[in-house]
Design an enzyme around this catalytic site. Structure first.
Site, PDB file in Angstrom:
ATOM      1  N   LYS A  96      24.487  49.958 -51.451  1.00 55.35           N
ATOM      2  CA  LYS A  96      24.118  49.266 -52.683  1.00 55.35           C
ATOM      3  C   LYS A  96      24.536  50.111 -53.874  1.00 55.35           C
ATOM      4  O   LYS A  96      23.979  51.167 -54.143  1.00 55.35           O
ATOM      5  CB  LYS A  96      22.611  49.010 -52.708  1.00 55.35           C
ATOM      6  N   ALA A 105      23.456  41.052 -61.417  1.00 56.35           N
ATOM      7  CA  ALA A 105      23.588  41.595 -62.764  1.00 56.35           C
ATOM      8  C   ALA A 105      23.746  43.107 -62.769  1.00 56.35           C
ATOM      9  O   ALA A 105      24.436  43.657 -63.621  1.00 56.35           O
ATOM     10  CB  ALA A 105      22.374  41.190 -63.597  1.00 56.35           C
ATOM     11  N   TYR A 106      23.117  43.788 -61.821  1.00 59.02           N
ATOM     12  CA  TYR A 106      23.066  45.245 -61.898  1.00 59.02           C
ATOM     13  C   TYR A 106      23.526  45.959 -60.635  1.00 59.02           C
ATOM     14  O   TYR A 106      23.408  47.171 -60.558  1.00 59.02           O
ATOM     15  CB  TYR A 106      21.633  45.694 -62.232  1.00 59.02           C
ATOM     16  N   ASP A 112       8.459  42.067 -58.056  1.00 57.95           N
ATOM     17  CA  ASP A 112       9.416  40.980 -57.825  1.00 57.95           C
ATOM     18  C   ASP A 112       9.376  40.517 -56.371  1.00 57.95           C
ATOM     19  O   ASP A 112      10.414  40.366 -55.728  1.00 57.95           O
ATOM     20  CB  ASP A 112      10.837  41.406 -58.210  1.00 57.95           C
ATOM     21  N   GLY A 172      27.544  40.851 -51.550  1.00 54.75           N
ATOM     22  CA  GLY A 172      26.730  40.259 -52.605  1.00 54.75           C
ATOM     23  C   GLY A 172      26.830  41.041 -53.891  1.00 54.75           C
ATOM     24  O   GLY A 172      27.191  42.225 -53.899  1.00 54.75           O
ATOM     25  N   ASP A 202      26.175  45.823 -56.795  1.00 52.71           N
ATOM     26  CA  ASP A 202      27.032  45.222 -55.788  1.00 52.71           C
ATOM     27  C   ASP A 202      26.613  45.798 -54.447  1.00 52.71           C
ATOM     28  O   ASP A 202      26.264  46.986 -54.363  1.00 52.71           O
ATOM     29  CB  ASP A 202      28.498  45.548 -56.048  1.00 52.71           C
ATOM     30  N   VAL A 203      26.638  44.976 -53.403  1.00 53.52           N
ATOM     31  CA  VAL A 203      26.218  45.422 -52.088  1.00 53.52           C
ATOM     32  C   VAL A 203      27.345  45.189 -51.089  1.00 53.52           C
ATOM     33  O   VAL A 203      27.998  44.144 -51.093  1.00 53.52           O
ATOM     34  CB  VAL A 203      24.939  44.706 -51.621  1.00 53.52           C
TER      35      VAL A 203
END
Length: 477
Positions: A50, A31-32, A145, A28, A34-35
């Protein structure tokens, strides 16, 4: 070839990481970050790596997860790698599914004639969410969030809160100094590294007689908890401790310019990554209103407030619980103004009568709505659900933040100790992964394309502009 390649492949070349982890696949991006799914070479444990491309987001997530380490319903941080001029890489426990997938699968089963999820299953999911939020709020950490996609689920059915990139610590509880900063990979002491790398965790399915998980870490009395929150509000209405990470945001808010936020991602993007709109603070470290995902955003945030606290998470909980019950989003707004309109249509207009002081919200006098004579009410939205279920949601979806029930209070609600009782975690039905749905299945509630409409005004009729001493006011039908 991966149709959505990660923004950076640097993780593959960092020797300190590949010496300890085999990187299996990119799962995945946002915006900030990548995993990646990875395997720890020492024992074969599957982990999520992450890679966070934003310093502030990484800073917050590491800080919050270190404080919450050992909380059964919060994702576990095994360790992190942080070098100067390099993205931070967080090594997290890998949880293949999330509450969004649980809701999606239950909706598909219901629509196929299989019926709605049993009340006992819904109660168990709710209790796990409440236990996780309670752990955060006991440490005065506001997540900012909360949504189904950030509530990850293990193969065994254990739910854990994730994505603390927007989290803020509202009060120094003695465990985190005001000038705290994550130590670099090189600077960590062997003792600290051992603590972070230790694979052992608290057993997540240890239950108390009253049916929810035990939260010993940071346990305080209800009175002390509420007293700390009240004292914080009185003494520090606009202060947070990580001022050194603040970015300028001025006096703007999501609605100050009457436009929808243009930095929001699709809130249910199919990835393990915990991406959402970046929270930016002003030069004094004040809170920003542009946080969280619109469908779960509290009214005070939609009206531009920068003076809020733990209560914004409680509103999000109300939206999540309503969705668990109905398998449909409660307020699926396509813009910030549409979001407010949907809330008012259900709960009625916002006024001093229902929330003393609301007229002082930054955007209250800028944007007004026609009076809703007959709001539909929560009962209409929660048809075929018990009065106790409606009451649970109502206690969270209060305009006045001070009136919203805390997670601690809801854990003691009679709803959870009456028949049908919450099922054991082992009996929960868990999707295989976040993306286990059929590729050719028809679009569901999460497949909408207007989350980030270019204009808040597109879907409304004629607007009434009224000049004021400071500019103008806009009234929506």
């Amino acid at each position: 070839m991966d149709p959505n390649p990660p923004k950076s492949w640097s993780i593959h070349t960092r020797q300190e990481i590949i010496a300890k982890y085999q990187i299996l696949e990119h799962v995945g991006s946002g915006a900030y970050s990548d995993v990646y799914r990875g395997r720890r070479l020492s024992d074969g444990l599957t982990v999520a790596l992450k890679e966070v491309h934003d310093y502030q987001s990484a800073f917050r997530e590491i800080e919050a997860l270190q404080i919450l380490r050992g909380s059964p319903n919060v994702v576990l941080l095994h360790e992190y790698f942080w070098r100067e001029d390099e993205d931070a890489v967080l090594v997290l426990e890998f949880l293949p599914s999330d509450l969004e997938a649980v809701i999606r699968d239950a909706k598909r089963e219901r629509d196929g004639g299989g019926g709605s999820p049993p009340a006992g299953e819904i109660k168990r999911w709710m209790l796990q969410v409440l236990d996780g939020v309670d752990a955060c709020h006991r440490n005065l950490i506001v997540h900012r969030d909360l949504k189904p996609g950030n509530l990850l689920v293990s193969e065994e059915g254990v739910l854990k809160i994730a994505d603390f990139g927007q989290a803020r610590i509202l009060l120094d509880d003695g465990n985190v100094a005001p000038d705290y900063e994550p130590e670099s990979f090189e600077d960590r002491s062997s003792e600290q590294a051992d603590i972070l790398q230790r694979p052992d965790t608290v057993e997540a399915d240890t239950e108390c007689p009253d049916g929810h998980n035990s939260q010993e870490q940071g346990a305080i009395t209800r009175e002390a908890y509420l007293r700390e929150v009240d004292e914080f509000k009185a003494k520090n209405p606009r202060r947070e401790i990580d001022k050194e990470t603040s970015l300028f945001d001025g006096d703007t808010s999501c609605l100050a310019t009457c436009t929808t936020s243009d930095i929001e991602e699709d809130p249910f993007k199919g990835s393990y990554a915990y991406e959402a709109e970046e929270a930016r603070e002003d030069a004094q470290g004040s809170l920003t209103s542009c946080v969280g995902t619109r469908w779960f955003r509290a009214p005070e945030l939609l009206y531009g407030s920068t003076d809020y606290g733990l209560e914004v998470d409680l509103w999000s909980l109300g939206c999540i619980f309503a969705e668990l019950l109905t398998l449909e989003p409660l307020f699926p707004g396509i813009s910030d103004i549409d979001q407010l309109s949907r809330i008012f249509n259900v709960l009625g207009n916002l006024s001093e009568e229902v929330w003393p002081g609301c007229t002082e919200l930054p955007d209250y006098k800028t944007i007004s709505f026609c009076k809703i004579e007959n709001p539909v009410g929560l009962e209409s939205c929660l048809r075929n659900h018990s009065s106790d279920e409606v009451s649970l949601v109502r206690r969270l979806l209060c305009y006045d933040p001070a009136v919203r029930a805390t997670a601690m209070e809801l854990l003691q609600d009679k709803y959870f100790i009456e028949e049908p009782l919450p099922v054991p975690i082992s009996e929960l039905r868990v999707p295989r992964s976040k993306n286990s749905h059929d590729e050719d299945s028809p679009g569901g509630w999460h497949d909408y394309n207007d989350m980030d409409s270019d204009s808040d005004f597109e879907d409304f009729g004629p607007l009434k502009y009224t000049p004021t001493s400071t500019g103008f006011s806009i009234q929506f039908p």
